[in-house]
Design a protein around this motif. Structure first.
Motif, short mmCIF file in Angstrom:
data_model
loop_
_atom_site.label_atom_id
_atom_site.label_comp_id
_atom_site.label_asym_id
_atom_site.label_seq_id
_atom_site.Cartn_x
_atom_site.Cartn_y
_atom_site.Cartn_z
N GLU A 101 0.84 -1.19 0.00
CA GLU A 101 0.00 0.00 0.00
C GLU A 101 0.88 1.24 0.00
OE1 GLU A 101 -2.71 -0.13 3.25
OE2 GLU A 101 -3.97 -1.70 2.34
N ALA A 159 -6.06 -1.49 -6.70
CA ALA A 159 -7.19 -0.93 -5.96
C ALA A 159 -6.81 0.47 -5.49
CB ALA A 159 -7.56 -1.80 -4.76
N HIS A 202 -8.36 3.34 -2.71
CA HIS A 202 -9.31 3.67 -1.65
C HIS A 202 -8.91 5.03 -1.07
CE1 HIS A 202 -11.00 -0.38 -1.76
NE2 HIS A 202 -9.76 -0.84 -1.71
N GLY A 203 -9.63 6.08 -1.50
CA GLY A 203 -9.30 7.41 -0.99
C GLY A 203 -7.90 7.82 -1.38
N THR A 242 -5.19 6.14 -0.61
CA THR A 242 -4.31 4.98 -0.52
C THR A 242 -4.50 4.10 -1.76
OG1 THR A 242 -4.44 4.97 1.89
CG2 THR A 242 -3.67 2.94 0.83
N THR A 252 -3.40 0.40 -3.59
CA THR A 252 -2.88 -0.93 -3.32
C THR A 252 -2.15 -1.43 -4.56
OG1 THR A 252 -4.70 -1.41 -1.81
CG2 THR A 252 -3.46 -3.29 -2.65
#
Length: 599
Positions: free
Chosen positions: A43, A69, A71-72, A74, A76
């Motif tokens: 991450e 991925a 998310h906000g 962050t 991955t």
């Protein structure tokens, strides 16, 4: 204090201290930084410009990975390489582009990993942090221009010819069009040389393309030209068209790799792309060694010179194995766009699906059947969809035929990978364990396999002058099915309890299996069977069967017919060369003479 476990185990988890989760470096810089490392899963802090599937370079060792991925703030990353030594706080460098590979004529004859990095001369093991593309080939290639300065060129148009064992073309890149302002003179050039300027942009032999994006075409065509594999069980009973799709399911020891190797050696495609996905290293070494030693019947050179081998062995990182089949499809489409017929062999798609399952597990996705991701069917469909016969943007005709091996655990064809694959392919060559253990090659089951291309290809054979192809195929299929039906009855009551015609049907099944369907992959005379030899063998066996039936119908005891020595017919496939028919006719006549004596 942050501890770093063994990333290869997949169970370790390294994290930044709570005060560092914002991703800010100690010096206050706002560059992306590693936040967490858990095996190949990493991450990082996510800048606004990062998109899904973008490449990211991680740490001072410059490990490569892919955004899977967001998310906000962050992102991955799944690393393509072993992440040992990577820790929170290390820098991360988004590359602003998806995984792309270098496409050039020098791919032919090469051996690469799943990211298309050359494996020649690297030693026993890959070194983490290596460049995403290998060093360009230093060979000189002859170039002959086919356009002049001042001409208008669109995407996919031909700029020139590139000499070699395979007829290659220099094409306008698929994202470019405009006026040709300069073209290099004919002669020898390297893949890094500028050969033309189109629309103000330099064009070289080597080009780049994202592996997960299919290359565009003008339109898809009907797949109606047979791909001759040289394997009689396939070409006669379950033929495949150029641009079609095949699945080869079979348990351990049924001969999947051997069959695929034989097709790679002998099929009449222009280019072979062999992707070993998750297979054992010794099997890949055998494939590479054999291709190096074989002579190409077309050119007289090495067969490897028109083969691209992508070696993703079982000990390579999961994401590299997952990307390998997309890389292979991209390479196949590159040569297809030159108007060539390409065969893409994936051995095996089950190992690729296992990489997808491992990836989904690491991402925390809800598992579906047997732990595979819910999108397994879509992933398989997208891969096989890249097979097609097409009209290229430049107006040529090319094709990509996909042949994928499937390795169902325990031979269970109801497991998800096999079940989903059967929905999407045009042909199924199911390998039978009993045939394989009886040393019958190829162990293609005539009762569990199918070809949806057979009707279309029957018309193609008729147009080519072989009007009897469909009738021969139908007779052989019916005779084999009848022999299988009677086999169980013979085990119960014995062969002597059957009526004469049914006893001859059992004999007919044996003759077809041993004289026409079976091959010897290690024999120079029988490893490859040309269409004319296949037709001659089948016609000879059917003629002998018809004569046997005539004899028993006329009152000759079935025992007398069964006692005839059919050895010349059974050996004809070995005594006749790969394309010879005269020895087959001689063997047929010998057996017919013996039947006449028995009458």
């Amino acid at each position: 204090m942050t501890s770093v476990g063994n990333p290869s185990s997949g169970s370790s988890d390294t994290r930044t201290p709570p005060q560092s989760t914002s991703g800010a470096a100690p010096d206050g810089a706002d560059r992306p930084r590693v936040l967490r490392v858990a095996g190949p899963l990493v991450e990082i802090t996510c800048p606004p410009t990062v998109a899904m599937h973008d490449l990211v370079v991680l740490g001072t060792a410059r490990l490569s990975g892919e955004v899977v991925a967001i998310h906000g703030d962050t992102a991955t990353i799944e690393a393509y390489e072993y992440t040992g030594g990577l820790a929170p706080g290390h820098p991360a460098e988004p590359q602003g582009r998806p995984l792309s590979v270098r496409l050039a004529p020098d791919l032919l004859g090469g051996v690469f990993d799943g990211l298309l990095r050359p494996l020649a001369g690297i030693g026993d093991l890959l070194t983490a942090g290596g460049p995403m593309t290998g060093e360009p080939d230093r060979r000189a290639w002859s170039f002959t221009p086919r356009v002049a300065a001042g001409a208008s060129a669109a995407a996919g148009d031909v700029l020139g010819e590139i000499g070699g064992g395979v007829p290659l073309l220099l094409l306008v890149p698929l994202d470019l069009s405009g006026e040709v302002t300069w073209v290099a003179a004919g002669g020898d050039h390297r893949s890094t040389d500028v050969l033309a300027v189109v629309g103000g942009r330099e064009v070289r032999m080597a080009q780049s393309w994202p592996v997960r994006r299919p290359r565009p075409v003008a339109r898809r065509l009907s797949a109606d030209v047979p791909l001759n594999t040289g394997q009689r069980a396939v070409d006669l009973l379950f033929p495949v068209a150029r641009g079609s799709t095949v699945a080869v399911p079979g348990g351990f020891g049924t001969g999947k790799t051997m069959l695929l190797q034989q097709i790679a050696k002998w099929c009449d495609a222009d280019v072979i792309v062999y992707v070993g996905c998750g297979e054992r290293g010794n099997e890949m070494a055998d494939v590479i060694e054999e291709l190096e030693e074989l002579t190409d019947p077309r050119t007289g050179g090495r067969l490897a010179e028109r083969t691209v081998t992508i070696a993703n062995t079982s000990n390579m990182p999961m994401m590299a194995r997952e990307a390998g089949v997309h890389t292979g499809a991209t390479v196949a489409e590159y040569f297809r766009d030159m108007g060539l017929d390409v065969v893409l062999i994936a051995d095996s798609t089950s190992r690729w699906a296992e990489a997808l399952r491992e990836f989904a597990s690491r991402m925390g996705e809800l598992p579906a059947e047997e732990g595979y991701p819910a999108g397994l069917a879509s992933q398989l469909a997208a891969f096989y969809e890249r097979a097609a016969a097409v009209r290229t943007l430049g107006g040529a005709t090319g094709s990509v035929t996909v042949i994928g091996a499937v390795s169902p655990p325990g031979g269970d064809r109801a497991e998800p990978v096999t079940a989903h694959t059967e929905r999407f392919v045009r042909c199924l060559w199911s390998l039978d364990r009993d045939l394989a253990y009886a040393r019958h090659y190829p162990a293609v089951s005539w009762s569990e396999s199918f070809s949806r291309d057979a009707t279309t290809l029957a018309a193609a054979h008729a147009r080519a002058g072989d009007a009897g192809w469909a009738e021969r195929r139908g007779r052989v299929a019916r005779q084999l099915a009848e022999a299988d039906r009677l086999a169980d009855l013979v085990e119960l009551v014995g062969i002597t309890a059957l009526p004469p015609r049914e006893r001859i049907s059992v004999l007919a099944g044996r003759l077809l299996r041993e004289a026409a369907i079976q091959q010897n992959a290690l024999s120079p005379a029988d490893a490859y069977s040309a269409p004319e030899k296949t037709a001659a063998l089948v016609e000879a066996v059917l003629t002998v069967i018809d004569r046997c039936l005539e004899l028993v119908d006329s009152g000759i005891p079935a025992d007398a017919v069964e006692a005839v020595d059919f050895t010349p017919l059974l050996r004809a496939r070995e005594t006749a060369g790969p394309a010879e028919t005269a020895p087959v006719a001689a063997a047929r006549d010998t057996v017919l003479a013996r039947l006449k004596e028995a009458a």
